[in-house]
Scaffold this motif. Structure first.
Motif, PDB file in Angstrom:
ATOM      1  N   VAL A 108       0.854  -1.190   0.000  1.00  0.00           N
ATOM      2  CA  VAL A 108       0.000   0.000   0.000  1.00  0.00           C
ATOM      3  C   VAL A 108       0.888   1.238   0.000  1.00  0.00           C
ATOM      4  N   MET A 109       0.650   2.129  -0.964  1.00  0.00           N
ATOM      5  CA  MET A 109       1.505   3.295  -1.180  1.00  0.00           C
ATOM      6  C   MET A 109       0.645   4.476  -1.635  1.00  0.00           C
ATOM      7  N   PRO A 110       1.176   5.699  -1.587  1.00  0.00           N
ATOM      8  CA  PRO A 110       0.419   6.833  -2.115  1.00  0.00           C
ATOM      9  C   PRO A 110       0.259   6.718  -3.623  1.00  0.00           C
ATOM     10  N   GLY A 111      -0.922   7.098  -4.120  1.00  0.00           N
ATOM     11  CA  GLY A 111      -1.153   7.169  -5.555  1.00  0.00           C
ATOM     12  C   GLY A 111      -1.112   8.616  -6.002  1.00  0.00           C
ATOM     13  N   PHE A 112      -2.211   9.076  -6.620  1.00  0.00           N
ATOM     14  CA  PHE A 112      -2.372  10.494  -6.930  1.00  0.00           C
ATOM     15  C   PHE A 112      -3.684  10.940  -6.304  1.00  0.00           C
ATOM     16  N   LEU A 113      -3.592  11.735  -5.229  1.00  0.00           N
ATOM     17  CA  LEU A 113      -4.752  12.064  -4.407  1.00  0.00           C
ATOM     18  C   LEU A 113      -5.494  10.784  -4.033  1.00  0.00           C
ATOM     19  N   SER A 114      -4.718   9.788  -3.660  1.00  0.00           N
ATOM     20  CA  SER A 114      -5.285   8.481  -3.335  1.00  0.00           C
ATOM     21  C   SER A 114      -4.245   7.662  -2.586  1.00  0.00           C
ATOM     22  N   VAL A 115      -4.700   6.558  -2.030  1.00  0.00           N
ATOM     23  CA  VAL A 115      -3.808   5.536  -1.501  1.00  0.00           C
ATOM     24  C   VAL A 115      -4.189   4.243  -2.205  1.00  0.00           C
ATOM     25  N   VAL A 116      -3.185   3.493  -2.683  1.00  0.00           N
ATOM     26  CA  VAL A 116      -3.452   2.349  -3.556  1.00  0.00           C
ATOM     27  C   VAL A 116      -2.789   1.095  -2.998  1.00  0.00           C
ATOM     28  N   GLY A 117      -3.434  -0.045  -3.239  1.00  0.00           N
ATOM     29  CA  GLY A 117      -2.890  -1.339  -2.858  1.00  0.00           C
ATOM     30  C   GLY A 117      -2.491  -2.112  -4.095  1.00  0.00           C
ATOM     31  N   CYS A 118      -1.207  -2.467  -4.208  1.00  0.00           N
ATOM     32  CA  CYS A 118      -0.679  -3.183  -5.375  1.00  0.00           C
ATOM     33  C   CYS A 118      -0.113  -4.524  -4.925  1.00  0.00           C
ATOM     34  N   ARG A 119      -0.534  -5.591  -5.569  1.00  0.00           N
ATOM     35  CA  ARG A 119       0.001  -6.911  -5.232  1.00  0.00           C
ATOM     36  C   ARG A 119       1.301  -7.146  -5.999  1.00  0.00           C
ATOM     37  N   ILE A 120       2.348  -7.526  -5.271  1.00  0.00           N
ATOM     38  CA  ILE A 120       3.606  -7.905  -5.903  1.00  0.00           C
ATOM     39  C   ILE A 120       3.485  -9.375  -6.296  1.00  0.00           C
ATOM     40  N   ILE A 121       3.621  -9.656  -7.582  1.00  0.00           N
ATOM     41  CA  ILE A 121       3.354 -10.987  -8.113  1.00  0.00           C
ATOM     42  C   ILE A 121       4.580 -11.886  -7.933  1.00  0.00           C
ATOM     43  N   PRO A 122       4.409 -13.148  -7.515  1.00  0.00           N
ATOM     44  CA  PRO A 122       5.533 -14.093  -7.560  1.00  0.00           C
ATOM     45  C   PRO A 122       6.077 -14.165  -8.984  1.00  0.00           C
ATOM     46  N   GLN A 123       7.379 -14.005  -9.148  1.00  0.00           N
ATOM     47  CA  GLN A 123       7.932 -13.820 -10.488  1.00  0.00           C
ATOM     48  C   GLN A 123       9.408 -14.156 -10.526  1.00  0.00           C
ATOM     49  N   LYS A 124       9.920 -14.256 -11.757  1.00  0.00           N
ATOM     50  CA  LYS A 124      11.349 -14.373 -11.979  1.00  0.00           C
ATOM     51  C   LYS A 124      11.891 -13.023 -12.417  1.00  0.00           C
ATOM     52  N   VAL A 125      13.138 -12.751 -12.055  1.00  0.00           N
ATOM     53  CA  VAL A 125      13.732 -11.459 -12.373  1.00  0.00           C
ATOM     54  C   VAL A 125      15.135 -11.660 -12.922  1.00  0.00           C
ATOM     55  N   ALA A 126      15.578 -10.664 -13.681  1.00  0.00           N
ATOM     56  CA  ALA A 126      16.942 -10.660 -14.193  1.00  0.00           C
ATOM     57  C   ALA A 126      17.896 -10.204 -13.097  1.00  0.00           C
ATOM     58  N   PRO A 127      19.202 -10.456 -13.245  1.00  0.00           N
ATOM     59  CA  PRO A 127      20.162 -10.046 -12.211  1.00  0.00           C
ATOM     60  C   PRO A 127      20.119  -8.551 -11.898  1.00  0.00           C
ATOM     61  N   SER A 128      19.778  -7.727 -12.890  1.00  0.00           N
ATOM     62  CA  SER A 128      19.768  -6.273 -12.691  1.00  0.00           C
ATOM     63  C   SER A 128      18.357  -5.742 -12.454  1.00  0.00           C
ATOM     64  N   TRP A 129      17.488  -6.580 -11.855  1.00  0.00           N
ATOM     65  CA  TRP A 129      16.076  -6.212 -11.750  1.00  0.00           C
ATOM     66  C   TRP A 129      15.857  -4.960 -10.916  1.00  0.00           C
ATOM     67  N   ILE A 130      16.655  -4.759  -9.868  1.00  0.00           N
ATOM     68  CA  ILE A 130      16.468  -3.569  -9.037  1.00  0.00           C
ATOM     69  C   ILE A 130      16.906  -2.321  -9.794  1.00  0.00           C
ATOM     70  N   GLN A 131      18.053  -2.400 -10.465  1.00  0.00           N
ATOM     71  CA  GLN A 131      18.527  -1.247 -11.216  1.00  0.00           C
ATOM     72  C   GLN A 131      17.571  -0.888 -12.352  1.00  0.00           C
ATOM     73  N   GLU A 132      16.961  -1.905 -12.961  1.00  0.00           N
ATOM     74  CA  GLU A 132      16.038  -1.659 -14.067  1.00  0.00           C
ATOM     75  C   GLU A 132      14.607  -1.428 -13.600  1.00  0.00           C
ATOM     76  N   ASP A 133      14.348  -1.649 -12.297  1.00  0.00           N
ATOM     77  CA  ASP A 133      13.032  -1.385 -11.704  1.00  0.00           C
ATOM     78  C   ASP A 133      11.916  -2.153 -12.402  1.00  0.00           C
ATOM     79  N   ARG A 134      12.184  -3.397 -12.769  1.00  0.00           N
ATOM     80  CA  ARG A 134      11.179  -4.188 -13.481  1.00  0.00           C
ATOM     81  C   ARG A 134      10.547  -5.191 -12.517  1.00  0.00           C
TER      82      ARG A 134
END
Length: 568
Positions: A108-134
């Protein structure tokens, strides 16, 4: 002679506005409101835009630039401060459920004049996933702020035709809330256009929603969501928060559409927010009593709730003794009675979201949960401080730090861990616990709440790092144990290992026997999601999208996707 109260008020009035603005940083919003009531002259000094802008900053949920941007769509900084204090701040954080076992993480994070709930999906990521923000995510709910600081709730979901929004009511948010509950709520219907609609007050003997049988609650939620659903196109479903892809004008337009949807329902395209303030109907509600007359009681029959009973000469098919069947109501009779009591408590019914505080027990940071209620539980994720430098949310993959391991698969399963400090069971030393809250494999190896490792944070480790790390400097290393065989999150086996500290934001835990490494990086999910480089996964049907009830060991949140990258 001037009394003390008058003298104090006069002294405040002599202060320059800028000086009082500095002083007001040490006051709470309730202090400001109390000052306004202290004298006729004080509101001119205290109840100003500048004072309430300072209070918005002091809530510390938005940077100043975003506070100024949000002011465009609201009547005053005072109204904005109310929304930040009463809605946004209590809800921010990580909310979880036990099922599916791979992970059910709602951020749960701020949206735009809102507060929103986003589910983080179980997933695979590349080694640079944090730097690429994917990061793959999916919308769950949002609460939007009206022009006057009021709020409106939307549940996200989908039906056979595509993505939908389901408008509802915010029933209450406690400042220290740790349980988020989705309900069907009874409402009193307006008898005239000039009356204010209110929630039905519960009288003694009336049954609350959570006391109904599980299948009744599930069916009632399905009935309400099917009647209040509003279909949306995918871009509208994805623009929950500011990103590099969506400019301010697009977010303002989306918010206007949502406010119209919340007020006018399916007729929103032909309406203006400034018109028709006194509607004689509410598009967010459904007259369940009239509908049930057509559906009949069989609609609530659920075979999963039947209990097999072997009849005997002293027992009837409901499991009652022949001597007590006339005096003790059966489970079926109690269930029907509870349902009738609930349905008689209001004229109409709608969706409701309640955030409340409940005393809870934890095991290594993981809460004990009710599996048959539509609930999300807030994780007690702590911020890093001097004595607890590694506390917080971390993400990583199995494998060594970048450049230190042999080349292998380009994508690996993402793990999210909550790191917390506790006293050891013997109370002799502190331990650092890495609790798994999400696992990106196709099939779960260890359930939510599993302690991936427990480290004695005051006991240095002398074990070497298992691969060549000449170019890597380790600030510290600590001995501990990592999870091994076993499935239950409470009684898993463990093997010796060590935690290596590369920096305060980069850790690596190594199992001594197998040399397996899990590398972790400190996460700021708000920053990652707002880059807008991740992908939005379609939501599940509404009730499942809020709380997935059925125990499952696979990734339930990507079944609807045709993207091959969602499966191993």
């Amino acid at each position: 002679m001037m009394n003390k109260e008058s003298f104090g008020a006069c002294l405040l009035l002599t202060l320059p506005e800028d000086v009082f603005a500095v002083i007001s940083r040490f006051l709470s919003p309730s202090d400001i409101c109390n000052l306004i009531l202290c004298g006729k002259s004080l509101p001119a000094l205290v109840d100003t835009e500048k004072m309430w802008l300072v209070q918005c900053e002091e809530v510390k949920v938005l940077p100043l630039l975003e506070i100024v941007q949000w002011r465009i769509g609201i009547s005053s900084y005072k109204a904005l401060c109310r929304f930040l204090v009463e809605v946004v701040k209590p809800l921010l954080g990580i909310w979880v459920q036990q099922n599916p076992e791979l992970g059910n993480v709602v951020y749960v994070m701020p949206g735009f004049l809102s507060v929103v709930g986003c589910r983080i999906i179980p997933q695979k990521v590349a080694p640079s996933w944090i730097q690429e923000d994917r990061v793959k995510w999916s919308p769950v709910f949002e609460i939007i702020c009206g022009f006057d600081g009021s709020n409106g709730f939307f549940l996200h979901g989908r039906d056979k035709e595509g993505s939908c929004l389901y408008p509802g009511f915010v029933m209450g948010i406690e400042k220290s809330c740790n349980v988020l509950q989705l309900d069907v709520v009874p409402r009193q219907e307006k008898s005239s256009c000039n009356e204010i609609e209110r929630g039905a007050s519960r009288e003694e003997g009336e049954i609350p929603f959570w006391m109904l049988a599980f299948s009744d609650r599930k069916n009632l939620l399905n009935i309400v969501t099917s009647h209040v659903s509003l279909h949306v196109v995918e871009p509208l479903n994805e623009m929950l928060f500011p990103t590099l892809k969506y400019d301010e004008a697009m977010l303002v337009e989306r918010r206007t559409i949502l406010l119209k949807m919340h007020k006018f329902g399916g007729n929103w395209k032909n309406m203006n927010l400034e018109e028709d303030d006194q509607l004689c109907y509410n598009p967010m509600q459904v007259k369940i009593n009239e509908m049930l007359e057509n559906l009949g009681d069989d609609y609530f029959f659920d075979e999963e709730e039947l209990i097999e009973v072997t009849p005997t000469e002293n027992t009837n098919v409901l499991g009652e003794s022949s001597s007590s069947k006339n005096t003790t109501p059966s489970q079926s009779e109690i269930r029907v009675s509870n349902r009738q009591s609930f349905l008689s408590s209001g004229d109409t019914f709608g969706l409701g979201l309640t955030a409340s505080y409940s005393e809870m027990s934890y095991y290594k940071g993981w809460p004990y949960m009710h599996f048959h209620h539509f609930l999300l539980y807030k994780l007690p994720v702590k911020k890093a401080v001097d004595q607890e430098a590694y506390a917080g949310l971390w993400g990583g993959t199995i494998g060594c730090p970048a450049g230190k391991c042999p080349k292998g698969k380009t994508e690996k399963s993402l793990y999210l861990l909550m790191l917390t400090y506790e006293e050891s069971e013997e109370h002799s030393e502190r331990v650092l616990i890495g609790t798994k809250i999400l696992e990106g494999k196709r099939y779960v190896r260890h359930p939510n709440g599993t302690a991936m490792f427990v480290v004695k944070i005051d006991t240095p480790s002398l074990d070497p790092f298992p691969v060549d790390a000449n170019e890597t400097h380790f600030e510290n290393s600590y001995s501990g144990e990592g999870i091994a065989e076993g499935y239950s999150f409470r009684y898993t086996g463990s093997k010796p290992g060590s935690l290596f500290v590369i920096t305060n934001d980069l850790l690596a835990f190594v199992w001594k026997e197998t040399k397996v490494v899990i590398t972790l990086q400190r996460l700021n999910l708000t920053e990652i999601l707002k880059k807008g480089l991740g992908s939005c996964v379609p939501p599940l049907p509404p009730s499942k999208n809020f709380t997935y009830m059925r125990r499952s060991f696979i990734n339930e949140f990507t079944k609807l996707s045709t993207d091959s990258s969602y499966s191993e």
